[in-house]
Design an enzyme around this catalytic site. Structure first.
Site, PDB file in Angstrom:
ATOM      1  N   GLU A 188       1.862   5.799  -0.641  1.00 61.26           N
ATOM      2  CA  GLU A 188       0.652   5.830  -1.057  1.00 61.26           C
ATOM      3  C   GLU A 188      -0.421   7.346  -1.179  1.00 61.26           C
ATOM      4  OE1 GLU A 188       1.708   3.969   2.767  1.00 61.26           O
ATOM      5  OE2 GLU A 188       0.014   2.297   2.249  1.00 61.26           O
ATOM      6  N   GLU A 230       8.258  -1.189   3.333  1.00 54.17           N
ATOM      7  CA  GLU A 230       7.227  -1.514   5.364  1.00 54.17           C
ATOM      8  C   GLU A 230       8.026  -3.458   5.277  1.00 54.17           C
ATOM      9  OE1 GLU A 230       6.287   0.050   2.468  1.00 54.17           O
ATOM     10  OE2 GLU A 230       4.585   0.964   3.876  1.00 54.17           O
TER      11      GLU A 230
HETATM   12  N1  CO8 Z   1      10.716   8.472   9.410  1.00 56.58           N
HETATM   13  C1  CO8 Z   1      11.352   8.620   9.835  1.00 56.58           C
HETATM   14  N2  CO8 Z   1      12.238   9.886   9.705  1.00 56.58           N
HETATM   15  C2  CO8 Z   1      13.225   9.177   8.340  1.00 56.58           C
HETATM   16  C3  CO8 Z   1      11.868   8.270   7.295  1.00 56.58           C
HETATM   17  C4  CO8 Z   1      10.776   7.940   8.270  1.00 56.58           C
HETATM   18  N3  CO8 Z   1      10.049   7.395   7.334  1.00 56.58           N
HETATM   19  N4  CO8 Z   1      13.172   8.342   7.305  1.00 56.58           N
HETATM   20  C5  CO8 Z   1      14.074   9.262   6.670  1.00 56.58           C
HETATM   21  N5  CO8 Z   1      14.241   9.509   8.072  1.00 56.58           N
HETATM   22  C6  CO8 Z   1      15.376   9.769   8.420  1.00 56.58           C
HETATM   23  C7  CO8 Z   1      16.464   9.363   8.911  1.00 56.58           C
HETATM   24  O1  CO8 Z   1      16.399   8.526  10.155  1.00 56.58           O
HETATM   25  C8  CO8 Z   1      17.671  10.603   8.632  1.00 56.58           C
HETATM   26  O2  CO8 Z   1      17.392  11.127  10.155  1.00 56.58           O
HETATM   27  P1  CO8 Z   1      19.133  11.259  11.714  1.00 56.58           P
HETATM   28  O3  CO8 Z   1      19.511  12.234  10.293  1.00 56.58           O
HETATM   29  O4  CO8 Z   1      18.385  12.274  11.658  1.00 56.58           O
HETATM   30  O5  CO8 Z   1      19.286  10.051  11.383  1.00 56.58           O
HETATM   31  C9  CO8 Z   1      17.149  11.536   7.787  1.00 56.58           C
HETATM   32  O6  CO8 Z   1      16.138  11.143   7.836  1.00 56.58           O
HETATM   33  C10 CO8 Z   1      17.824  10.692   6.123  1.00 56.58           C
HETATM   34  O7  CO8 Z   1      17.725   9.808   6.237  1.00 56.58           O
HETATM   35  P2  CO8 Z   1      18.657   8.828   6.318  1.00 56.58           P
HETATM   36  O8  CO8 Z   1      20.171   9.625   6.582  1.00 56.58           O
HETATM   37  O9  CO8 Z   1      18.642   7.589   6.319  1.00 56.58           O
HETATM   38  O10 CO8 Z   1      19.090   9.205   4.226  1.00 56.58           O
HETATM   39  P3  CO8 Z   1      20.001   7.729   3.305  1.00 56.58           P
HETATM   40  O11 CO8 Z   1      19.852   8.982   1.584  1.00 56.58           O
HETATM   41  O12 CO8 Z   1      20.498   7.227   3.783  1.00 56.58           O
HETATM   42  O13 CO8 Z   1      18.627   6.998   3.041  1.00 56.58           O
HETATM   43  C11 CO8 Z   1      16.764   6.238   2.821  1.00 56.58           C
HETATM   44  C12 CO8 Z   1      17.117   7.377   2.462  1.00 56.58           C
HETATM   45  C13 CO8 Z   1      17.095   5.174   1.347  1.00 56.58           C
HETATM   46  C14 CO8 Z   1      15.063   6.990   1.941  1.00 56.58           C
HETATM   47  C15 CO8 Z   1      16.467   6.235   4.150  1.00 56.58           C
HETATM   48  O14 CO8 Z   1      16.133   7.111   5.092  1.00 56.58           O
HETATM   49  C16 CO8 Z   1      14.947   5.199   4.164  1.00 56.58           C
HETATM   50  O15 CO8 Z   1      15.627   3.621   4.509  1.00 56.58           O
HETATM   51  N6  CO8 Z   1      14.106   5.696   5.139  1.00 56.58           N
HETATM   52  C17 CO8 Z   1      13.074   4.823   5.926  1.00 56.58           C
HETATM   53  C18 CO8 Z   1      12.234   4.658   3.989  1.00 56.58           C
HETATM   54  C19 CO8 Z   1      11.288   3.899   4.616  1.00 56.58           C
HETATM   55  O16 CO8 Z   1      11.040   2.594   5.595  1.00 56.58           O
HETATM   56  N7  CO8 Z   1       9.804   4.055   4.764  1.00 56.58           N
HETATM   57  C20 CO8 Z   1       8.519   3.812   5.102  1.00 56.58           C
HETATM   58  C21 CO8 Z   1       8.049   3.896   6.328  1.00 56.58           C
HETATM   59  S1  CO8 Z   1       6.701   2.552   6.416  1.00 56.58           S
HETATM   60  C22 CO8 Z   1       5.109   3.713   6.077  1.00 56.58           C
HETATM   61  O17 CO8 Z   1       5.636   4.774   5.502  1.00 56.58           O
HETATM   62  C23 CO8 Z   1       4.189   2.960   6.562  1.00 56.58           C
HETATM   63  C24 CO8 Z   1       3.137   4.065   6.027  1.00 56.58           C
HETATM   64  C25 CO8 Z   1       1.614   4.396   7.185  1.00 56.58           C
HETATM   65  C26 CO8 Z   1       0.700   4.819   7.066  1.00 56.58           C
HETATM   66  C27 CO8 Z   1       2.029   6.623   7.807  1.00 56.58           C
HETATM   67  C28 CO8 Z   1       0.855   7.411   8.141  1.00 56.58           C
HETATM   68  C29 CO8 Z   1       1.519   8.200   8.825  1.00 56.58           C
END
Ligand code: CO8
Length: 258
Positions: free
Chosen positions: A112, A132
């Site tokens: 976004e 999402e």
């Molecule tokens: N929020 C918080 N922590 C995150 C996020 C996130 N969006 N994405 C990754 N992290 C963290 C993980 O929890 C992890 O932390 P830890 O090492 O402490 O376990 C660290 O980053 C590394 O991530 P992964 O181990 O999961 O890394 P991978 O390479 O295995 O996977 C991915 C990468 C595919 C990107 C995976 O991390 C993932 O699916 N992340 C979430 C993606 C997601 O769902 N994003 C959408 C979130 S909702 C949203 O954005 C709505 C927005 C609303 C407005 C926001 C305004 C501020």
């Protein structure tokens, strides 16, 4: 300034880097608010463009911070979403081009933010998506509207319903990304474009941006009125006189933004 936002002024460009690499640059409320403030105050900074990017190779921004969102009630979520919309407005009102240089994951709120910029340059390793629905929510930071406007509602629906990630090349084919580069060339390619724009009339560039954005959702008649008005305003500037004089003198114009 937040420890997660880095700004640097370099050759007429303001670089804003989101740097929270342990969480793949996921953005929380304070990062959002600060980003809004920085983009809202670029006017006095003597720069020609803003480039927004993510630190490291893995992510531009992997979304809003899920940890910060997980316990919100409905009214808090509404306030959160409405607050995040201020950033879109700040990007739109910024008189300079704001370019997203996307490396790695641009997911959810990260996608976004990139869509809120004027356009996107992406490295070959970029991945875009709205995951999402996998979290039981929808994009709340303008994604349903911004993606529909850029790529059409059918593309927005297909991607948002499934949460599917797409590579930079597919995003370019859908009109979401303007240019795909080798990862190591992303910033150099972005700078090359900005150097070109830096030689143009800054008032003209700013008004072109405003005119395109303001007119986009209006009827053609209403939008043409806005264009005529912006066109005429430029004829009262020194830049217009200089630009046309330079043409006949067969030299580069020296625009002063006046
Ligand atoms: N929020 C918080 N922590 C995150 C996020 C996130 N969006 N994405 C990754 N992290 C963290 C993980 O929890 C992890 O932390 P830890 O090492 O402490 O376990 C660290 O980053 C590394 O991530 P992964 O181990 O999961 O890394 P991978 O390479 O295995 O996977 C991915 C990468 C595919 C990107 C995976 O991390 C993932 O699916 N992340 C979430 C993606 C997601 O769902 N994003 C959408 C979130 S909702 C949203 O954005 C709505 C927005 C609303 C407005 C926001 C305004 C501020």
């Amino acid at each position: 300034m937040s420890e997660y936002l880095k700004t640097e002024k370099k050759s007429n460009i303001l670089y804003i880097t989101i740097d929270r690499q342990k969480q793949l640059n996921a953005i929380n409320r304070s990062i959002m608010d600060e980003l809004t403030e920085i983009v809202g105050s670029v006017k006095g900074l003597d720069v020609k463009a803003v480039v927004l990017t993510g630190a490291g190779e893995k992510a531009f921004v992997a979304g809003g911070d899920i940890n910060e969102m997980k316990d919100k009630c409905a009214s808090e979520a509404k306030e959160f979403a409405e607050n995040s919309h201020k950033l879109i407005r700040a990007f739109r009102e910024c008189p300079l081009p704001v370019i997203a240089a996307v490396n790695g994951y641009a997911l959810g709120g990260g996608f976004e933010i990139a869509l809120a910029c004027d356009f996107i340059y992406a490295s070959k390793n970029a991945l875009f998506g709205f995951p999402e629905v996998k979290l039981g929510i929808i994009p709340g930071f303008g994604g349903t509207q911004l993606l529909s406007r850029v790529a059409g509602p059918n593309v927005a629906k297909e991607l948002i319903f499934s949460g599917r990630f797409i590579k930079a090349e597919e995003a370019a084919a859908l009109g979401i990304v303007n240019k795909v580069t080798e990862p190591e060339e992303l910033i150099a390619e972005t700078e090359k474009y900005i150097k070109e724009v830096a030689g143009r009339g800054p008032l003209a560039v700013g008004l072109a941006k405003q005119t395109i954005d303001k007119g986009f959702n209006l009827s053609l008649e209403e939008a043409l009125t806005i264009e005529a008005s912006a066109f005429s305003i430029l004829f009262s500037t020194k830049d217009q006189k200089e630009g046309m004089k330079a043409f006949f003198e067969k030299r580069d114009p020296e625009f002063k933004g006046e």
